[in-house]
Scaffold this motif. Structure first.
Motif, PDB file in Angstrom:
ATOM      1  N   ALA A 283       4.059  10.860   7.409  1.00 34.66           N
ATOM      2  CA  ALA A 283       2.998   9.910   7.770  1.00 34.66           C
ATOM      3  C   ALA A 283       2.212   9.490   6.530  1.00 34.66           C
ATOM      4  O   ALA A 283       1.836   8.323   6.378  1.00 34.66           O
ATOM      5  CB  ALA A 283       2.064  10.532   8.809  1.00 34.66           C
ATOM      6  N   GLN A 284       1.983  10.462   5.633  1.00 35.49           N
ATOM      7  CA  GLN A 284       1.272  10.167   4.382  1.00 35.49           C
ATOM      8  C   GLN A 284       2.073   9.184   3.537  1.00 35.49           C
ATOM      9  O   GLN A 284       1.531   8.208   2.999  1.00 35.49           O
ATOM     10  CB  GLN A 284       1.038  11.472   3.602  1.00 35.49           C
ATOM     11  CG  GLN A 284       0.102  11.322   2.408  1.00 35.49           C
ATOM     12  CD  GLN A 284      -1.312  10.909   2.806  1.00 35.49           C
ATOM     13  OE1 GLN A 284      -1.999  11.646   3.490  1.00 35.49           O
ATOM     14  NE2 GLN A 284      -1.741   9.721   2.411  1.00 35.49           N
ATOM     15  N   GLN A 285       3.392   9.406   3.442  1.00 38.15           N
ATOM     16  CA  GLN A 285       4.269   8.491   2.690  1.00 38.15           C
ATOM     17  C   GLN A 285       4.256   7.105   3.335  1.00 38.15           C
ATOM     18  O   GLN A 285       4.226   6.090   2.641  1.00 38.15           O
ATOM     19  CB  GLN A 285       5.714   9.040   2.692  1.00 38.15           C
ATOM     20  CG  GLN A 285       5.892  10.289   1.849  1.00 38.15           C
ATOM     21  CD  GLN A 285       7.302  10.852   1.997  1.00 38.15           C
ATOM     22  OE1 GLN A 285       7.919  10.775   3.052  1.00 38.15           O
ATOM     23  NE2 GLN A 285       7.820  11.442   0.938  1.00 38.15           N
ATOM     24  N   PHE A 286       4.270   7.108   4.659  1.00 41.36           N
ATOM     25  CA  PHE A 286       4.265   5.859   5.424  1.00 41.36           C
ATOM     26  C   PHE A 286       2.985   5.056   5.126  1.00 41.36           C
ATOM     27  O   PHE A 286       3.033   3.868   4.839  1.00 41.36           O
ATOM     28  CB  PHE A 286       4.339   6.185   6.924  1.00 41.36           C
ATOM     29  CG  PHE A 286       4.370   4.988   7.835  1.00 41.36           C
ATOM     30  CD1 PHE A 286       5.583   4.459   8.257  1.00 41.36           C
ATOM     31  CD2 PHE A 286       3.199   4.385   8.270  1.00 41.36           C
ATOM     32  CE1 PHE A 286       5.618   3.358   9.099  1.00 41.36           C
ATOM     33  CE2 PHE A 286       3.228   3.278   9.101  1.00 41.36           C
ATOM     34  CZ  PHE A 286       4.443   2.767   9.520  1.00 41.36           C
ATOM     35  N   ASP A 287       1.839   5.753   5.194  1.00 40.10           N
ATOM     36  CA  ASP A 287       0.553   5.086   4.945  1.00 40.10           C
ATOM     37  C   ASP A 287       0.447   4.602   3.495  1.00 40.10           C
ATOM     38  O   ASP A 287      -0.049   3.504   3.236  1.00 40.10           O
ATOM     39  CB  ASP A 287      -0.618   6.038   5.264  1.00 40.10           C
ATOM     40  CG  ASP A 287      -0.734   6.331   6.757  1.00 40.10           C
ATOM     41  OD1 ASP A 287      -0.140   5.570   7.554  1.00 40.10           O
ATOM     42  OD2 ASP A 287      -1.400   7.310   7.122  1.00 40.10           O
ATOM     43  N   ASN A 288       0.952   5.433   2.565  1.00 44.27           N
ATOM     44  CA  ASN A 288       0.906   5.047   1.145  1.00 44.27           C
ATOM     45  C   ASN A 288       1.729   3.797   0.868  1.00 44.27           C
ATOM     46  O   ASN A 288       1.403   2.998  -0.005  1.00 44.27           O
ATOM     47  CB  ASN A 288       1.417   6.191   0.263  1.00 44.27           C
ATOM     48  CG  ASN A 288       0.452   7.374   0.253  1.00 44.27           C
ATOM     49  OD1 ASN A 288      -0.699   7.242   0.684  1.00 44.27           O
ATOM     50  ND2 ASN A 288       0.908   8.517  -0.224  1.00 44.27           N
ATOM     51  N   ALA A 289       2.825   3.648   1.631  1.00 46.36           N
ATOM     52  CA  ALA A 289       3.710   2.489   1.434  1.00 46.36           C
ATOM     53  C   ALA A 289       3.136   1.215   2.064  1.00 46.36           C
ATOM     54  O   ALA A 289       3.674   0.123   1.860  1.00 46.36           O
ATOM     55  CB  ALA A 289       5.082   2.783   2.025  1.00 46.36           C
ATOM     56  N   LYS A 290       2.048   1.359   2.851  1.00 44.54           N
ATOM     57  CA  LYS A 290       1.354   0.227   3.502  1.00 44.54           C
ATOM     58  C   LYS A 290       2.330  -0.680   4.265  1.00 44.54           C
ATOM     59  O   LYS A 290       2.368  -1.891   4.079  1.00 44.54           O
ATOM     60  CB  LYS A 290       0.576  -0.604   2.459  1.00 44.54           C
ATOM     61  CG  LYS A 290      -0.442   0.224   1.685  1.00 44.54           C
ATOM     62  CD  LYS A 290      -1.323  -0.654   0.836  1.00 44.54           C
ATOM     63  CE  LYS A 290      -2.243   0.117  -0.067  1.00 44.54           C
ATOM     64  NZ  LYS A 290      -3.037   1.159   0.519  1.00 44.54           N
ATOM     65  N   TRP A 291       3.125  -0.053   5.142  1.00 42.54           N
ATOM     66  CA  TRP A 291       4.139  -0.787   5.905  1.00 42.54           C
ATOM     67  C   TRP A 291       3.553  -1.854   6.818  1.00 42.54           C
ATOM     68  O   TRP A 291       4.216  -2.839   7.153  1.00 42.54           O
ATOM     69  CB  TRP A 291       4.979   0.182   6.734  1.00 42.54           C
ATOM     70  CG  TRP A 291       5.833   1.063   5.885  1.00 42.54           C
ATOM     71  CD1 TRP A 291       5.619   2.387   5.597  1.00 42.54           C
ATOM     72  CD2 TRP A 291       7.001   0.693   5.161  1.00 42.54           C
ATOM     73  NE1 TRP A 291       6.582   2.855   4.739  1.00 42.54           N
ATOM     74  CE2 TRP A 291       7.449   1.833   4.453  1.00 42.54           C
ATOM     75  CE3 TRP A 291       7.718  -0.498   5.018  1.00 42.54           C
ATOM     76  CZ2 TRP A 291       8.570   1.834   3.643  1.00 42.54           C
ATOM     77  CZ3 TRP A 291       8.848  -0.494   4.215  1.00 42.54           C
ATOM     78  CH2 TRP A 291       9.262   0.651   3.545  1.00 42.54           C
ATOM     79  N   PHE A 292       2.308  -1.655   7.273  1.00 46.00           N
ATOM     80  CA  PHE A 292       1.741  -2.589   8.246  1.00 46.00           C
ATOM     81  C   PHE A 292       0.942  -3.733   7.625  1.00 46.00           C
ATOM     82  O   PHE A 292       0.509  -4.633   8.319  1.00 46.00           O
ATOM     83  CB  PHE A 292       0.828  -1.833   9.230  1.00 46.00           C
ATOM     84  CG  PHE A 292       1.586  -0.929  10.165  1.00 46.00           C
ATOM     85  CD1 PHE A 292       2.834  -1.293  10.651  1.00 46.00           C
ATOM     86  CD2 PHE A 292       1.041   0.286  10.566  1.00 46.00           C
ATOM     87  CE1 PHE A 292       3.528  -0.464  11.509  1.00 46.00           C
ATOM     88  CE2 PHE A 292       1.729   1.114  11.429  1.00 46.00           C
ATOM     89  CZ  PHE A 292       2.973   0.741  11.897  1.00 46.00           C
TER      90      PHE A 292
END
Length: 199
Positions: free
Chosen positions: A19-28
């Protein structure tokens, strides 16, 4: 603390990293539809209103710390089911991104299989098992009734009809045997679940 619960905790730790990697990648950030939503998930699933996955993982971690005692079986199982549903919802979001694909290349599929089995075990509540038991008992009752009807029809039947009825009775007894086996298996599952709850 049972093994399935420990595996659930371990999986949640992995989800926190993903989830941290996901948020860091700013997918949204480039998705206007999601940017206009107050929350990523339905309100019945999470109280959190955020566009960051880590906020939802935090809510699950708090829920796990506040689980009712295992002795309070129904409340404990309901809470664990809720946690399982929340984790599945986060996994669904992650699965649609390269973060999940990359992570899964590193993790052997066997690990995912073990986790799925653990979640299945912990999420199959006694309510579902009692429902299954009730259905099996109803099926047993109907089979016994069908056997009884055919036995009554044997009286006064000719040889050909007699052979047909006996074949049907034999087939029904086979089904009855399978049904009773299923009843025993479900009763055993209930006992195991209750032993877990009393630990």
């Amino acid at each position: 603390m049972n093994q399935a619960f420990v595996k659930l905790q371990s999986k949640l730790e992995q989800l926190a990293t993903q989830a941290q990697q996901f948020d860091n990648a700013k997918w949204f950030d480039k998705n206007r539809y999601i940017q206009n939503q107050p929350s990523l998930f339905d309100s019945h699933l999470f109280h959190t209103k955020s566009l960051l996955l880590t906020d939802y993982v935090d809510e699950i971690q708090i829920a796990l710390k506040k689980l009712p005692p295992e002795q309070n079986r129904h409340a404990y199982q309901f809470a664990v089911e809720q946690v399982g549903e929340q984790m599945q919802a986060i996994i669904k979001v992650l699965k649609s991104t390269p973060v999940w694909a990359k992570e899964n290349k590193l993790n052997k599929p066997k690990k995912a299989k073990v986790y799925r089995k653990a979640v299945q075990r912990i999420m199959q509540s006694s309510h579902e098992l009692y429902q299954e038991l009730s259905q099996n008992h109803e099926f047993e009752r109907r089979l016994l009734e069908m056997i009884s009807i055919r036995k009554a029809q044997l009286e006064g039947a000719n040889a050909e009809k007699n052979a047909q009825l006996n074949a049907e009775i034999l087939a029904l007894h086979t089904r009855l045997g399978r049904c009773r086996k299923a009843i025993s298996a479900t009763e055993e599952k209930i006992q195991q679940l209750e032993k877990q709850g009393n630990r």
